[in-house]
Design an enzyme around this catalytic site. Structure first.
Site, PDB file in Angstrom:
ATOM      1  N   GLY A  16      46.739  20.669  47.699  1.00  0.00           N
ATOM      2  CA  GLY A  16      45.805  19.618  48.093  1.00  0.00           C
ATOM      3  C   GLY A  16      45.096  19.814  49.415  1.00  0.00           C
ATOM      4  O   GLY A  16      44.615  18.841  50.007  1.00  0.00           O
ATOM      5  N   SER A  17      44.959  21.060  49.866  1.00  0.00           N
ATOM      6  CA  SER A  17      44.262  21.226  51.156  1.00  0.00           C
ATOM      7  C   SER A  17      42.767  20.938  51.036  1.00  0.00           C
ATOM      8  O   SER A  17      42.148  20.440  51.973  1.00  0.00           O
ATOM      9  CB  SER A  17      44.518  22.620  51.739  1.00  0.00           C
ATOM     10  OG  SER A  17      43.867  23.616  51.001  1.00  0.00           O
ATOM     11  N   ASN A  18      42.186  21.228  49.882  1.00  0.00           N
ATOM     12  CA  ASN A  18      40.768  20.865  49.704  1.00  0.00           C
ATOM     13  C   ASN A  18      40.595  19.352  49.565  1.00  0.00           C
ATOM     14  O   ASN A  18      39.615  18.791  50.066  1.00  0.00           O
ATOM     15  CB  ASN A  18      40.172  21.605  48.505  1.00  0.00           C
ATOM     16  CG  ASN A  18      39.784  23.020  48.870  1.00  0.00           C
ATOM     17  OD1 ASN A  18      38.817  23.243  49.597  1.00  0.00           O
ATOM     18  ND2 ASN A  18      40.560  23.985  48.393  1.00  0.00           N
ATOM     19  N   MET A  94      44.978  22.746  37.714  1.00  0.00           N
ATOM     20  CA  MET A  94      45.353  23.978  37.014  1.00  0.00           C
ATOM     21  C   MET A  94      45.435  23.799  35.500  1.00  0.00           C
ATOM     22  O   MET A  94      46.346  24.305  34.855  1.00  0.00           O
ATOM     23  CB  MET A  94      46.686  24.507  37.575  1.00  0.00           C
ATOM     24  CG  MET A  94      46.621  24.862  39.050  1.00  0.00           C
ATOM     25  SD  MET A  94      45.296  26.027  39.455  1.00  0.00           S
ATOM     26  CE  MET A  94      46.006  27.527  38.774  1.00  0.00           C
ATOM     27  N   ASN A 111      33.518  22.114  41.016  1.00  0.00           N
ATOM     28  CA  ASN A 111      34.772  22.838  41.233  1.00  0.00           C
ATOM     29  C   ASN A 111      34.614  23.722  42.456  1.00  0.00           C
ATOM     30  O   ASN A 111      33.503  24.150  42.781  1.00  0.00           O
ATOM     31  CB  ASN A 111      35.060  23.721  40.006  1.00  0.00           C
ATOM     32  CG  ASN A 111      36.330  24.530  40.158  1.00  0.00           C
ATOM     33  OD1 ASN A 111      37.379  24.003  40.562  1.00  0.00           O
ATOM     34  ND2 ASN A 111      36.269  25.817  39.847  1.00  0.00           N
ATOM     35  N   HIS A 113      35.996  27.407  43.812  1.00  0.00           N
ATOM     36  CA  HIS A 113      36.654  28.609  43.310  1.00  0.00           C
ATOM     37  C   HIS A 113      36.756  29.627  44.444  1.00  0.00           C
ATOM     38  O   HIS A 113      35.779  29.835  45.178  1.00  0.00           O
ATOM     39  CB  HIS A 113      35.847  29.188  42.143  1.00  0.00           C
ATOM     40  CG  HIS A 113      36.466  30.427  41.586  1.00  0.00           C
ATOM     41  ND1 HIS A 113      37.576  30.391  40.759  1.00  0.00           N
ATOM     42  CD2 HIS A 113      36.173  31.738  41.773  1.00  0.00           C
ATOM     43  CE1 HIS A 113      37.913  31.631  40.452  1.00  0.00           C
ATOM     44  NE2 HIS A 113      37.083  32.472  41.055  1.00  0.00           N
ATOM     45  N   ASP A 149      34.867  28.901  35.238  1.00  0.00           N
ATOM     46  CA  ASP A 149      34.288  29.405  36.485  1.00  0.00           C
ATOM     47  C   ASP A 149      32.829  29.826  36.322  1.00  0.00           C
ATOM     48  O   ASP A 149      32.356  30.773  36.955  1.00  0.00           O
ATOM     49  CB  ASP A 149      35.134  30.553  37.059  1.00  0.00           C
ATOM     50  CG  ASP A 149      36.541  30.084  37.399  1.00  0.00           C
ATOM     51  OD1 ASP A 149      36.699  28.908  37.782  1.00  0.00           O
ATOM     52  OD2 ASP A 149      37.487  30.870  37.267  1.00  0.00           O
TER      53      ASP A 149
END
Ligand code: GRF
Length: 220
Positions: A16-18, A94, A111, A113, A149
């Site tokens: 969860g750092s983003n 994920m 998203n 990436h 992606d």
């Protein structure tokens, strides 16, 4: 909380750092978005603790409780809609998402990436970048399409690959950029500066396709 900020739903599975970067950005009342809901597919995700510390509502939905992928994704859609979410941000979620989710949120789903797409889609991007001998690596924020992606690119940030880098040291350098790129991408959308033009996301005025380092300055 000011009215009128874009309401974000952030999907997580892990660290969860983003998510934290988005929560931190939104502590500035001038930031045009706020995290309205954090949805996790894992009850033990540390990201849920980050949300709780920030007073952000959370929902945990484990896929195995549902008859099939479509039923699971319908439940996700319902939870996000009940929270008034306007833009969904994948942040280390994920699970591969199917059409029930991706088409429902088309052009409202982004998203982050950890590579300079279209190079290195998929997993283990830092090790693969090192194995390929690239001199620059980085991260990409993009709109989500069904193919993994892929989708119109919003923001990219590049970092140099240093001699002697490990996947971890390179990954740390990229992650620091992720934490700047994701809030920038959300800001651009929330300010109404993004127009999707076929396979491209045009940013108006000023920025297009490749974001210069100056745009990643939080003051910029
Ligand atoms: C990040 O590297 C992101 O680019 C990728 O998954 C990772 C999530 O990290 N999609 P965190 O959970 O945000 O710390």
């Amino acid at each position: 909380m000011t009215g009128g900020r874009l309401r974000l739903g952030v999907l997580v599975s892990g660290r969860g750092s983003n998510l934290q970067a988005l929560i931190d950005a939104a502590t500035d009342p001038g930031f045009p978005a706020e995290v309205a809901l954090v949805l996790s597919n894992k009850a033990t995700a540390p990201a849920l603790d980050r949300a709780a510390r920030a007073g952000v509502p959370t929902v945990t939905l484990a896929a195995k409780g549902f008859a099939d992928k479509a039923a699971y994704e319908q439940a996700m859609n319902a939870a996000l809609e009940a929270a008034g979410v306007q833009l969904v941000c994948l942040a280390g979620f994920m699970r591969l998402l199917g059409p029930t989710f991706v088409e429902h949120w088309r052009d409202r789903l982004i998203n982050i990436h950890p590579s300079l797409l279209p190079a290195f889609p998929g997993l283990d991007t830092h090790a693969r970048a090192l194995a390929a001998g690239v001199r620059f690596h980085g991260c990409t924020v993009h709109y989500v399409r069904l193919e993994m992606d892929s989708g119109p690119i919003l923001v990219q940030a590049a970092v140099p690959v240093h001699p002697g880098d490990s996947a971890d040291s390179l990954g740390d350098r990229v992650l620091a950029m992720e934490h700047r790129a994701y809030p920038l991408a959300v800001r651009l959308i929330a300010e109404g500066r993004v127009r999707i033009d076929g396979d491209l996301a045009r940013i108006e005025p000023g920025l297009d396709a490749c974001v210069p380092a100056a745009a990643l300055n939080p003051a910029g």
